[in-house]
Design a protein around this motif. Structure first.
Motif, PDB file in Angstrom:
ATOM      1  N   ILE A   1      -4.174   4.600  -5.645  1.00 10.94           N
ATOM      2  CA  ILE A   1      -3.580   5.864  -6.091  1.00 10.94           C
ATOM      3  C   ILE A   1      -2.210   6.042  -5.455  1.00 10.94           C
ATOM      4  N   ASP A   2      -1.395   6.931  -6.059  1.00 11.73           N
ATOM      5  CA  ASP A   2      -0.079   7.221  -5.488  1.00 11.73           C
ATOM      6  C   ASP A   2       0.381   8.655  -5.755  1.00 11.73           C
ATOM      7  N   GLU A   3      -0.581   9.550  -6.078  1.00 11.45           N
ATOM      8  CA  GLU A   3      -0.260  10.957  -6.301  1.00 11.45           C
ATOM      9  C   GLU A   3      -1.271  11.834  -5.570  1.00 11.45           C
ATOM     10  N   ARG A   4      -0.781  12.948  -5.030  1.00 13.84           N
ATOM     11  CA  ARG A   4      -1.647  13.846  -4.257  1.00 13.84           C
ATOM     12  C   ARG A   4      -2.892  14.304  -5.016  1.00 13.84           C
TER      13      ARG A   4
ATOM     14  N   PHE B   1      -5.687   8.401   5.328  1.00 16.46           N
ATOM     15  CA  PHE B   1      -5.854   7.789   4.018  1.00 16.46           C
ATOM     16  C   PHE B   1      -4.507   7.270   3.551  1.00 16.46           C
ATOM     17  N   ASP B   2      -4.570   6.361   2.609  1.00 17.47           N
ATOM     18  CA  ASP B   2      -3.380   5.842   1.961  1.00 17.47           C
ATOM     19  C   ASP B   2      -3.734   5.581   0.506  1.00 17.47           C
ATOM     20  N   GLY B   3      -2.901   4.871  -0.184  1.00 11.84           N
ATOM     21  CA  GLY B   3      -3.136   4.618  -1.590  1.00 11.84           C
ATOM     22  C   GLY B   3      -4.328   3.745  -1.891  1.00 11.84           C
ATOM     23  N   GLU B   4      -4.833   3.051  -0.887  1.00 14.32           N
ATOM     24  CA  GLU B   4      -5.958   2.132  -1.089  1.00 14.32           C
ATOM     25  C   GLU B   4      -7.315   2.737  -0.752  1.00 14.32           C
TER      26      GLU B   4
ATOM     27  N   THR C   1       0.827  -1.196   0.000  1.00 16.11           N
ATOM     28  CA  THR C   1       0.000   0.000   0.000  1.00 16.11           C
ATOM     29  C   THR C   1       0.865   1.250   0.000  1.00 16.11           C
ATOM     30  N   PHE C   2       0.556   2.185  -0.899  1.00 17.72           N
ATOM     31  CA  PHE C   2       1.284   3.446  -0.977  1.00 17.72           C
ATOM     32  C   PHE C   2       0.948   4.312   0.229  1.00 17.72           C
TER      33      PHE C   2
END
Length: 103
Positions: A74-77, A46-49, A2-3
């Motif tokens: 996701i992995d970008e703001r 929150f995280d990437g998931e 997880t990002f």
């Protein structure tokens, strides 16, 4: 894996959501929780998931609400805003609430 977003990003998003979008937080928590009587909610992280909200029931019980991002990982703001807006829109649909326009 997880990002994980940088602490500065998480802090800024949570400040914005919990300062400017308290009603949206409650709407999202109500729509995605099995608890029927939520009276308050804050975005806790929150995280990437997905996003994580802490909600409160009418009798004062704390409830955790974890919601996966509608569009996937996701992995970008900038994607955080897009996904929170998508959760808001889906919450409105689920609860029969007319969504407001997005700027």
């Amino acid at each position: 894996m997880t990002f994980r977003f940088d602490d500065d990003v998480v802090t800024a998003v949570l400040r914005h959501m919990n300062g400017d979008h308290t009603g949206d937080n409650l709407l999202i928590a109500r729509a995605f929780s099995a608890e029927p009587d939520l009276v308050a909610a804050t975005m806790a992280g929150f995280d990437g998931e997905g996003g994580h909200w802490l909600a409160e029931t009418a009798d004062g019980e704390q409830v955790e609400v974890r919601v996966p991002w509608p569009g996937g990982a996701i992995d970008e703001r900038p994607a955080v805003r897009r996904e929170v807006v998508a959760l808001y829109d889906e919450a409105c649909r689920r609860l029969g609430v007319e969504p407001r326009e997005h700027a």
